[in-house]
Design an enzyme around this catalytic site. Structure first.
Site, mmCIF file in Angstrom:
data_model
loop_
_atom_site.group_PDB
_atom_site.id
_atom_site.type_symbol
_atom_site.label_atom_id
_atom_site.label_comp_id
_atom_site.label_asym_id
_atom_site.label_seq_id
_atom_site.Cartn_x
_atom_site.Cartn_y
_atom_site.Cartn_z
ATOM 1 C CG HIS A 223 9.393 47.730 -46.209
ATOM 2 N ND1 HIS A 223 9.249 47.579 -44.851
ATOM 3 C CD2 HIS A 223 10.229 48.786 -46.394
ATOM 4 C CE1 HIS A 223 9.954 48.521 -44.239
ATOM 5 N NE2 HIS A 223 10.553 49.267 -45.154
ATOM 6 C CB CYS B 40 7.256 43.061 -41.298
ATOM 7 S SG CYS B 40 7.592 41.279 -41.292
ATOM 8 C CG HIS B 41 8.005 47.244 -41.339
ATOM 9 N ND1 HIS B 41 8.616 46.233 -42.040
ATOM 10 C CD2 HIS B 41 8.828 47.535 -40.299
ATOM 11 C CE1 HIS B 41 9.778 45.927 -41.477
ATOM 12 N NE2 HIS B 41 9.927 46.697 -40.417
ATOM 13 N N GLY B 42 3.222 46.785 -41.732
ATOM 14 C CA GLY B 42 1.860 47.235 -42.007
ATOM 15 C C GLY B 42 1.510 47.538 -43.446
ATOM 16 N N PRO C 50 4.961 50.877 -45.838
ATOM 17 C CG PRO C 50 6.830 50.149 -44.596
ATOM 18 C CD PRO C 50 5.326 50.230 -44.550
#
Ligand code: FES
Length: 185
Positions: A125, A149-151, A164
């Site tokens: 990502h 960071c964003h899963g 993502p």
């Protein structure tokens, strides 16, 4: 010398699953660095010896036990090396045909030797380093890696299973020099 595109032997491990995690330094770099530094600087466009020295690394895998995950550095990037157990491999391959894969790829297309999963440990990502290499790290429900960071979640083959992140963890160029020695780069 076997290339990634050429593949592969079947070395399914018989060892029991152990989640020990260690970090080791790559070895056998000196030859690359020394050879580079011995050449006069006749071309200022050539990369420096320091750059050449880290462009290719060799890693001795002989001390890594089944179930262990270790991290080495290559070109300032973490390289995740996993010596997989039979259960790890079975789990990874069970999802080969899963239609829910975000970036479809068979497990066998991501390894040179079944026992060894070798990947660039950088989330696809925005470049964070996923968790899962150290003992006690969150690995997520797919038994692979979790990017805090964003899963994003990666499975036991390093395939992205929840974004993502748009694609699987990348595979570096590498070859097996012997059964327990690899060259990356
Ligand atoms: Fe990994 Fe965003 S950098 S999920």
């Amino acid at each position: 010398m076997e290339t990634f595109a050429e593949k592969k032997t079947n070395l399914d491990p018989a060892g029991i699953r152990r989640r020990d995690f260690i970090h080791i330094a790559p070895v056998s770099f000196a030859a690359v660095g020394l050879a580079a530094s011995a050449i006069p600087l006749v071309d200022s466009m050539n990369p420096s010896a320091d750059v050449l020295a880290v462009a290719v690394i060799e890693v001795d895998l002989s001390s890594i036990e089944p179930g262990q995950r270790i991290t080495v550095s290559w070109r300032n990037q973490p390289i995740f090396i996993v010596r997989r157990t039979a259960n790890d491999i079975t789990r990874a391959r069970a999802d080969d045909a899963n239609p829910a894969l975000i970036d479809p790829a068979s497990d066998s297309s991501r390894v040179l030797q079944t026992e060894w999963l070798i990947m660039i440990g950088v989330c696809t990502h925005l470049g964070c380093i996923p968790l899962g290499q150290k003992e006690g790290d969150m690995q997520g429900k797919y038994g692979g890696w979790f990017c805090p960071c964003h899963g994003s979640l990666y499975d036991a083959s390093g395939r992205v299973r929840r974004g993502p992140a748009p694609r699987n963890l990348d595979i570096p160029p590498y070859v097996f020099l012997s059964g327990t020695q690899i060259r990356i780069g």
